[in-house]
Design a protein around this motif. Sequence first.
Motif: not given
Length: 305
Positions: A203, A214, A216, A289
Motif C-alpha cells: 500500500r 491517496l 491505495t 497503478s
Amino acid sequence: METLVRVTDLSCHFGGHPVLSGVNLELARGQVVGLLGPNGAGKTTFLRLLSGLLTPASGHIEVLGIDLNRRPLAAKRHIGYLPERTQLYPELRVDEYLTHCAHLHRIPRRAIPKAIAAAKARCGLSAHGRRLIAQLSKGYRQRLGLAQAIIHRPAILLLDEPTEGLDPFQMRALRALIRELAQESGVIFSTHLLPEAQAVCDRVLILYEGQVHLDTDLNTAPPDHVWRIRLGNPITVMELSAFAPVIGALSLGPNRFQVDLVPGATSADLARAILAAGLDLLELTPARSDLERVFFDLLGVEDRA
C-alpha cells in the motif's frame, strides 16, 4: 490480519502551523506501507509521531492495542525506528554500538550476542563487528542504523528514507530484507523514489500539505473499464459526460480526465465518441497503478517530459 498500528484523526502543529491534519492509518502484520509526498509534506513528522518522539496535537495512536500517548514505554517496546539521520557514535565499534542499543531495548544479557549476530547477518555487517563506525562508508552506516532498528525483533518497523546512501546493489538487498521482515512484522517507510515504493509496498499513502490525498492498495489491479484520456481541446467534466459513453468522469488537470465507461462500452467506443464530437484525442490509456502518474496527477503537475 492482525492490526499492529491504528492511527485515528492524527494532527500536529508546529508554532501554530499545521504540519499534519486528520491522518488515519491501519497497519497489519505482513504489510509494507510506503509514505510518499514532496518535501515538507509531513512524512518525517508522521514517522516521529508513530515512534513516540513527538506528541500529536490531537488524535490517537494505538500500537498492538496500547495507547502510545498514555503508555509510551509499553508501546515503544514493539517499535523499531530508523530515523532519516541515525545518531551513531563514531568512536565506537559496530559491536559496541549494537550492544549499547541492545541494552536500551532491554534485551536480556544472555540473549544479546545472538541478537547482535542476527541483526548483523540480516544487514550485511557480519564481517564488520570490530570496525570503528568512523571508518564506515555512508552505505554501511545506513546498514548499521537498520541493524539497531531490528535488533529487538520489533512488530512494527518505521524507516525514514532507508535507501539513502545505498548503491543499486544495496538497495536491491534492502528491498529483499524489507519483504523478509514483513513476514513477521508490519513496515512503514518513507521514500522519494516512486519506483522503489512500487517495487516493495503493498500500500502507499501520498501525503501533500499534511493530509492524506491517496491511500491505495497496489496489489489490486485496476478495472478494465476505467481509462485516462488527454484532449487537445478545453472541455469540462459535464460536457464530456454529455456525449461520451461514461458513467462518471474525474478531472485530473487541464483537458485530462479519468473516466468510468458504461457497462458494455469499450475504449474504441469512447475514442469514436470523442472524435465525433470534433475533439482532438491526444492520449487514451488504461488507468493503472502507476505511482508516478498518480503522484503528479494529485499534485496537479504534468508528468510528461
